[in-house]
Design a protein around this motif. Structure first.
Motif, mmCIF file in Angstrom:
data_model
loop_
_atom_site.group_PDB
_atom_site.id
_atom_site.type_symbol
_atom_site.label_atom_id
_atom_site.label_comp_id
_atom_site.label_asym_id
_atom_site.label_seq_id
_atom_site.Cartn_x
_atom_site.Cartn_y
_atom_site.Cartn_z
ATOM 1 N N THR A 82 0.837 -1.190 0.000
ATOM 2 C CA THR A 82 0.000 0.000 0.000
ATOM 3 C C THR A 82 0.877 1.247 0.000
ATOM 4 O O THR A 82 1.903 1.296 0.664
ATOM 5 N N ARG A 83 0.456 2.258 -0.715
ATOM 6 C CA ARG A 83 1.168 3.535 -0.663
ATOM 7 C C ARG A 83 0.780 4.256 0.621
ATOM 8 O O ARG A 83 -0.383 4.263 1.000
ATOM 9 N N ALA A 84 1.776 4.875 1.263
ATOM 10 C CA ALA A 84 1.533 5.564 2.533
ATOM 11 C C ALA A 84 2.113 6.970 2.459
ATOM 12 O O ALA A 84 3.029 7.241 1.698
ATOM 13 N N GLY A 85 1.564 7.858 3.257
ATOM 14 C CA GLY A 85 2.063 9.226 3.306
ATOM 15 C C GLY A 85 1.091 10.128 4.030
ATOM 16 O O GLY A 85 0.095 9.679 4.589
ATOM 17 N N SER A 86 1.378 11.416 3.985
ATOM 18 C CA SER A 86 0.516 12.361 4.694
ATOM 19 C C SER A 86 -0.729 12.713 3.882
ATOM 20 O O SER A 86 -1.742 13.113 4.441
ATOM 21 N N THR A 87 -0.667 12.572 2.557
ATOM 22 C CA THR A 87 -1.847 12.779 1.717
ATOM 23 C C THR A 87 -1.879 11.690 0.659
ATOM 24 O O THR A 87 -0.833 11.140 0.289
ATOM 25 N N LEU A 88 -3.053 11.401 0.167
ATOM 26 C CA LEU A 88 -3.188 10.370 -0.863
ATOM 27 C C LEU A 88 -2.412 10.757 -2.118
ATOM 28 O O LEU A 88 -1.802 9.909 -2.763
ATOM 29 N N LYS A 89 -2.374 12.061 -2.444
ATOM 30 C CA LYS A 89 -1.656 12.517 -3.637
ATOM 31 C C LYS A 89 -0.157 12.271 -3.555
ATOM 32 O O LYS A 89 0.484 11.980 -4.551
ATOM 33 N N THR A 90 0.419 12.409 -2.371
ATOM 34 C CA THR A 90 1.870 12.272 -2.218
ATOM 35 C C THR A 90 2.283 10.901 -1.686
ATOM 36 O O THR A 90 3.480 10.664 -1.485
ATOM 37 N N ALA A 91 1.347 10.002 -1.463
ATOM 38 C CA ALA A 91 1.648 8.688 -0.890
ATOM 39 C C ALA A 91 2.556 7.883 -1.820
ATOM 40 O O ALA A 91 2.388 7.880 -3.031
ATOM 41 N N LYS A 92 3.525 7.217 -1.212
ATOM 42 C CA LYS A 92 4.472 6.373 -1.947
ATOM 43 C C LYS A 92 4.670 5.076 -1.166
ATOM 44 O O LYS A 92 4.410 5.010 0.022
ATOM 45 N N HIS A 93 5.172 4.083 -1.866
ATOM 46 C CA HIS A 93 5.489 2.823 -1.183
ATOM 47 C C HIS A 93 6.621 3.053 -0.184
ATOM 48 O O HIS A 93 7.564 3.784 -0.460
ATOM 49 N N MET A 94 6.529 2.401 0.957
ATOM 50 C CA MET A 94 7.547 2.527 2.000
ATOM 51 C C MET A 94 8.767 1.656 1.703
ATOM 52 O O MET A 94 9.828 1.861 2.273
ATOM 53 N N ALA A 95 8.597 0.678 0.852
ATOM 54 C CA ALA A 95 9.675 -0.261 0.537
ATOM 55 C C ALA A 95 9.438 -0.820 -0.866
ATOM 56 O O ALA A 95 8.368 -0.638 -1.446
#
Length: 189
Positions: A82-95
């Motif tokens: 899952t992509r994670a981050g502070s906003t859905l637009k900027t979310a990226k994979h953690m690994a």
């Protein structure tokens, strides 16, 4: 990658649909590596997962649920997909996908090691009790033996996620997984 063990807080989740589950409280999973290194994953309240993907027909061969460690191994893998981050637009994979798949394989191996150790301890405890108290031990041992995946099943799970998980890893998040972007934390220990 080799893990030495992993620990976790008790997970709590509820069913929200067919093969969909939502965590009802935060859950921490610490994966320990040699030399005091490791990772801490926090799946926050509201995180949505299907745990182990795949049709229900394979549940008797590769269980979706079992002891908490098995269930949480699948949840961590879902979190890493899952992509994670502070906003859905900027979310990226953690690994990377490779890391996610290898971590799943190693966590499943650790689940088997722990389950085998539990069985060994229960068998010793059973021998120490009189005959009338042995049945609860037998029931738990039988359940635990059913939880052991074994090297062939773990290899098969790894091959499936390695070969066919790319689409799930790369596709845009869809409902309800699109709500997960701010419900995942990963720390390097």
């Amino acid at each position: 990658m080799q893990i030495t063990d992993f620990t976790f807080t008790n997970p709590a989740f509820t069913t929200i649909g067919a093969n969909l589950y939502r965590f009802t409280q935060d859950c921490d999973i610490c994966v320990n590596l040699p030399a005091g290194k490791g990772y801490k994953f926090t799946l926050l309240k509201g995180f949505v997962t299907n745990f182990r993907s795949g049709p229900d027909i394979i549940n008797s061969v590769i269980p979706k649920f079992g002891d908490q460690d098995l269930t949480l191994s699948y949840a961590v893998h879902d979190a890493l997909y899952t992509r994670a981050g502070s906003t859905l637009k900027t979310a990226k994979h953690m690994a990377t996908k490779k890391f996610a798949d290898e971590l799943l394989r190693e966590m499943l191996k650790e689940c088997d090691r722990c389950t085998k150790a539990q069985i060994k301890q229960l068998e010793m405890d059973k021998k120490a009790n009189s005959l009338e108290y042995r049945e609860p031990f037998n029931e738990r041992i039988k359940f635990l033996k059913g939880q052991i995946l074994g090297s062939v099943k773990i290899w098969a799970i790894f091959q499936v996620v390695d070969k066919f998980g790319g689409k799930a890893f790369n596709e845009a998040e869809v409902y309800p997984y699109d709500e997960n972007f701010d419900k995942i934390r990963m720390e390097v220990l």
